[in-house]
Design a protein around this motif. Structure first.
Motif, mmCIF file in Angstrom:
data_model
loop_
_atom_site.group_PDB
_atom_site.id
_atom_site.type_symbol
_atom_site.label_atom_id
_atom_site.label_comp_id
_atom_site.label_asym_id
_atom_site.label_seq_id
_atom_site.Cartn_x
_atom_site.Cartn_y
_atom_site.Cartn_z
ATOM 1 N N PRO A 58 0.814 -1.215 0.000
ATOM 2 C CA PRO A 58 0.000 0.000 0.000
ATOM 3 C C PRO A 58 0.849 1.267 0.000
ATOM 4 O O PRO A 58 0.428 2.294 -0.540
ATOM 5 N N MET A 61 1.742 2.074 -3.458
ATOM 6 C CA MET A 61 0.549 2.544 -4.165
ATOM 7 C C MET A 61 0.191 3.968 -3.758
ATOM 8 O O MET A 61 -0.469 4.688 -4.504
ATOM 9 N N ALA A 62 0.615 4.401 -2.570
ATOM 10 C CA ALA A 62 0.276 5.748 -2.093
ATOM 11 C C ALA A 62 1.235 6.814 -2.616
ATOM 12 O O ALA A 62 1.035 8.001 -2.355
ATOM 13 N N PHE A 66 0.861 12.929 -9.594
ATOM 14 C CA PHE A 66 0.692 14.373 -9.768
ATOM 15 C C PHE A 66 -0.477 14.807 -8.897
ATOM 16 O O PHE A 66 -1.484 14.110 -8.797
ATOM 17 N N GLY A 67 -0.292 15.931 -8.235
ATOM 18 C CA GLY A 67 -1.320 16.402 -7.321
ATOM 19 C C GLY A 67 -1.636 15.325 -6.288
ATOM 20 O O GLY A 67 -0.740 14.746 -5.682
ATOM 21 N N ASN A 68 -2.930 15.045 -6.124
ATOM 22 C CA ASN A 68 -3.334 14.010 -5.170
ATOM 23 C C ASN A 68 -3.547 12.660 -5.825
ATOM 24 O O ASN A 68 -4.018 11.731 -5.197
ATOM 25 N N VAL A 69 -3.229 12.582 -7.110
ATOM 26 C CA VAL A 69 -3.387 11.312 -7.820
ATOM 27 C C VAL A 69 -2.139 10.475 -7.577
ATOM 28 O O VAL A 69 -1.029 10.913 -7.868
ATOM 29 N N ASN A 70 -2.342 9.271 -7.009
ATOM 30 C CA ASN A 70 -1.178 8.449 -6.660
ATOM 31 C C ASN A 70 -1.058 7.233 -7.581
ATOM 32 O O ASN A 70 -1.891 7.009 -8.463
ATOM 33 N N GLY A 72 -1.518 4.137 -7.003
ATOM 34 C CA GLY A 72 -2.637 3.205 -6.892
ATOM 35 C C GLY A 72 -3.798 3.580 -7.799
ATOM 36 O O GLY A 72 -4.395 2.730 -8.465
ATOM 37 N N LEU A 73 -4.100 4.882 -7.836
ATOM 38 C CA LEU A 73 -5.215 5.336 -8.663
ATOM 39 C C LEU A 73 -4.887 5.155 -10.144
ATOM 40 O O LEU A 73 -5.715 4.680 -10.931
ATOM 41 N N GLY A 76 -5.084 1.511 -10.936
ATOM 42 C CA GLY A 76 -6.483 1.097 -11.028
ATOM 43 C C GLY A 76 -7.114 1.550 -12.333
ATOM 44 O O GLY A 76 -7.801 0.789 -13.012
ATOM 45 N N LEU A 77 -6.843 2.811 -12.706
ATOM 46 C CA LEU A 77 -7.415 3.316 -13.959
ATOM 47 C C LEU A 77 -6.826 2.567 -15.154
ATOM 48 O O LEU A 77 -7.509 2.358 -16.160
#
Lengths: 113, 543
Positions: A58, A61-62, A66-70, A72-73, A76-77
């Motif tokens: 995790p 993944m954290a 960029f910005g608050n997009v890590n 993990g996101l 996932g996308l």
């Protein structure tokens, strides 16, 4: 009635084994399998990698990208992206490489019934 | 919250007291009236078994794609995932990815081959080259088990929603609403058959996806169409889990056991979809395998888009409504999406979303009922009990009676199970589908040597293992959130059995096959040729 008896009807039993071992059918089966088996192995592995990373890494993944997009996101996308891409690739492949042989074989089989 | 956001939100933080039950019920009533009208019109052409079970195989790929999305995007997907993301952040997102990726199994390995070889049910395909009666019986038992758990989950979810959306409180009121939902569903299925049910699902999918789209655009507009800003707002809420919302682990990261449990859930989700009988049955409603492929392509696009929307809606609910208010609302976590609708568009948007949520339950339950009744009538009654000696009129009559019985059981079960953990029931259905059905489906389509013994070992073994492990899991006893909280007989440490029961079922299928000398090369050849070419496949009914 069993699933197929009524389709065969009164006509003499077709020799399905002969069709099955024929060159055209063998090629159709080969084309299907060389495409779907490796792709299935790929997306299952890719998905499991994602689940394992989310479960056991995790912190990685954290990591912010960029910005608050890590990570993990984004990871996932990317699962969405690969799912859409594989769907598109298969639809195109089936249209061009599988349907022509399948259609031809089906017409032959249904005409000689 | 940023300034433009608070300006756009007329009265920030609409509260639960603003819910207008009359408005919600009117919108829902309108949906029921419109769909009933369509069901009556669709029913005029329902004459044969192919009409009743498979809508005459007359739907187009895109239509069936919408219907699949309508069937698949259950209340658990919509309300459950939005709520999970709002409260637990990233971990809720993991569900939607499993639910989506699972469709590739259906697309690449199952949909077209199944359409080419079967007629009405999963049993048609599984029993094709096997001894008919034992395999059909096993397929019907697995179908009924999966459908029943799924049905129970939907009805239980419906019950817990009633409080929130209709403002009905107390046991009696809830029970009445569950019964009303059940009766409307029975009417759809009895009168409209598969054609009516499919139209209900198409309309519902259209409403659900457009509603979610509108809310997603709205939420993004409040944050300058900047995902990063939305995430920042969600993490900045003092009542939420802060930065932990943005990374995995908020829900499942506690110990190695909870992690393993999540892995097990992930496996069950991705392998379960292609073994869900009500999903498989949808492939029979199109005229050809090519249309079945198109319908899965459409379904993947719609379902994928919808889950992307739920990501925004979940974080949007976390940012604009907040964890405290969501947890405090009567529906708990499930209330995140409705509360977000209230915060954005006031009571009218909430009424629309509430009606869509009910329509969702109605459509999914109808799809499950028709699948279970088809399996009983076609596999058990006609092929096992009557050994194929029954005409179509009789078969459809039995299917209608079965639908009535299943509908009554769903109402009773829904009333009894309304306080149960919905997620547990859905995960159970997926795990049972992946353990009991998927190995046999794949073996029979792709493994020449596979035989009756292997099919029975795999189906009964997978079903039995999944059910036993569930009974002895913390989901049933020994924990705070268990079904039976007082006692502890949780011998198996995981809530989801998938990671054990799915590989076991594959193994049993292999062992059972090897222990039997049965080979049927003629039937195997026929099945393989027909599955790949579509020769002799069931044609659309011409009216």
């Amino acid at each position: 009635m069993s699933a197929s008896d009524d389709d065969v009807g009164g006509a003499p039993e077709r020799d399905w084994e002969e069709v099955q071992s024929g060159p055209e059918f063998t090629e159709l089966r080969r084309r299907l399998r060389v495409f779907v088996f490796p792709l299935t192995a790929f997306f299952i592995t890719w998905y499991l990698l994602y689940v394992l990373m989310a479960t056991y890494a995790p912190d990685f993944m954290a990591t912010p990208v960029f910005g608050n997009v890590n990570v993990g996101l984004v990871f996932g996308l990317l699962q969405f992206v690969t799912t859409f891409v594989i769907t598109g690739l298969y639809a195109r492949y089936a249209d061009r490489r599988l349907d022509p042989i399948a259609d031809k074989l089906r017409h032959e089989l249904e005409e000689t019934k | 919250m940023t300034t433009p956001a608070s300006l756009l939100l007329a009265d920030t933080g609409g509260t639960i007291t603003e819910i207008n039950p009359v408005l919600n019920m009117s919108v829902f009533g309108l949906f029921v009236l419109v769909t009933l009208f369509i069901v009556f019109r669709a029913s005029r052409n329902t004459k044969t078994a192919a009409d009743y079970y498979a809508a005459g195989r007359s739907f187009s790929g895109p239509q069936n794609g919408f219907a699949i999305a309508g069937d698949y995007l259950s209340a658990a997907s919509f309300l459950g995932i939005c709520g999970a993301i709002a409260i637990n952040g990233y971990d809720g997102f993991l569900y939607s990815i499993g639910f989506l990726v699972a469709w590739l199994v259906a697309l690449l390995l199952v949909a077209e081959l199944l359409r080419n070889t079967g007629k009405f049910t999963m049993g048609d395909v599984l029993a094709f080259r096997m001894r008919q009666r034992p395999v059909r019986a096993a397929a019907a038992i697995a179908t009924l088990a999966v459908s029943f758990f799924y049905l129970l989950a939907q009805m239980a979810g419906g019950g817990s929603l009633v409080n929130l959306l209709l403002g009905i409180e107390g046991e009696v009121g809830q029970n009445v609403v569950i019964a009303v939902v059940g009766v409307v569903m029975i009417v759809y299925v009895l009168i409209g058959g598969m054609k009516g049910t499919t139209w209900v699902q198409i309309i519902k999918a259209g409403l659900l996806i457009s509603g979610a789209l509108a809310m997603t655009v709205w939420v993004l507009a409040l944050h300058g169409f900047n995902l990063s800003e939305l995430l920042a707002d969600a993490a900045a809420r003092p009542d939420g889990k802060g930065e932990a919302l943005l990374a995995p682990g908020a829900q499942y990261g506690e110990s190695w056991l909870t992690k393993l449990d999540f892995l097990s859930l992930g496996v069950a989700l991705v392998l379960g979809t292609a073994g869900l009988p009500h999903v498989l049955m949808r492939f029979y409603t199109v005229p050809t395998a090519k249309e079945a492929r198109r319908s899965v392509v459409w379904a993947i696009a719609l379902i994928g888009l919808f889950y992307l929307f739920t990501l925004v809606l979940g974080y949007g609910a976390g940012a604009l409504v907040g964890a405290d208010e969501i947890n405090g609302a009567p529906g708990g976590v499930n209330s995140a999406a409705p509360l977000l609708a209230l915060a954005l568009g006031g009571p009218l948007l909430l009424g629309f979303i509430a009606a869509v949520a009910f329509a969702t339950i109605l459509a999914v339950v109808a799809g499950l009922t028709i699948t279970a009744s088809a399996s009983f009538a076609h596999d058990v009654y006609v092929n096992v009990l009557r050994r194929g000696a029954s005409d179509q009129v009789n078969e459809v009559k039995v299917a209608r009676i079965t639908a009535l019985v299943i509908g009554a059981m769903a109402i009773a079960g829904g009333i009894l199970a309304k306080n149960q953990n919905v997620a547990f029931l859905v995960a159970l259905a997926f795990a049972v589908a992946a353990s009991a059905n998927l190995p046999t489906i794949l073996y029979t389509l792709f493994w020449r040597r596979f035989n009756t013994s292997g099919a029975l070992w795999s189906m009964y073994g997978g079903l039995g293992a999944a059910l036993l492990l569930i009974v002895f899991s913390p989901a049933v006893s020994g924990g705070e959130k268990s079904m039976i909280p007082g006692v502890d007989f949780a011998l198996f440490p995981l809530s989801n059995p998938g990671i054990v029961s799915i590989p076991l079922s594959f193994l049993l299928g292999w062992v059972g096959t090897m222990l039997s000398s049965e080979r049927n090369p003629k039937k195997q050849a026929e099945m393989e040729v027909r599955s790949l070419t579509g020769a002799g496949a069931e044609k659309a009914v011409a009216h």
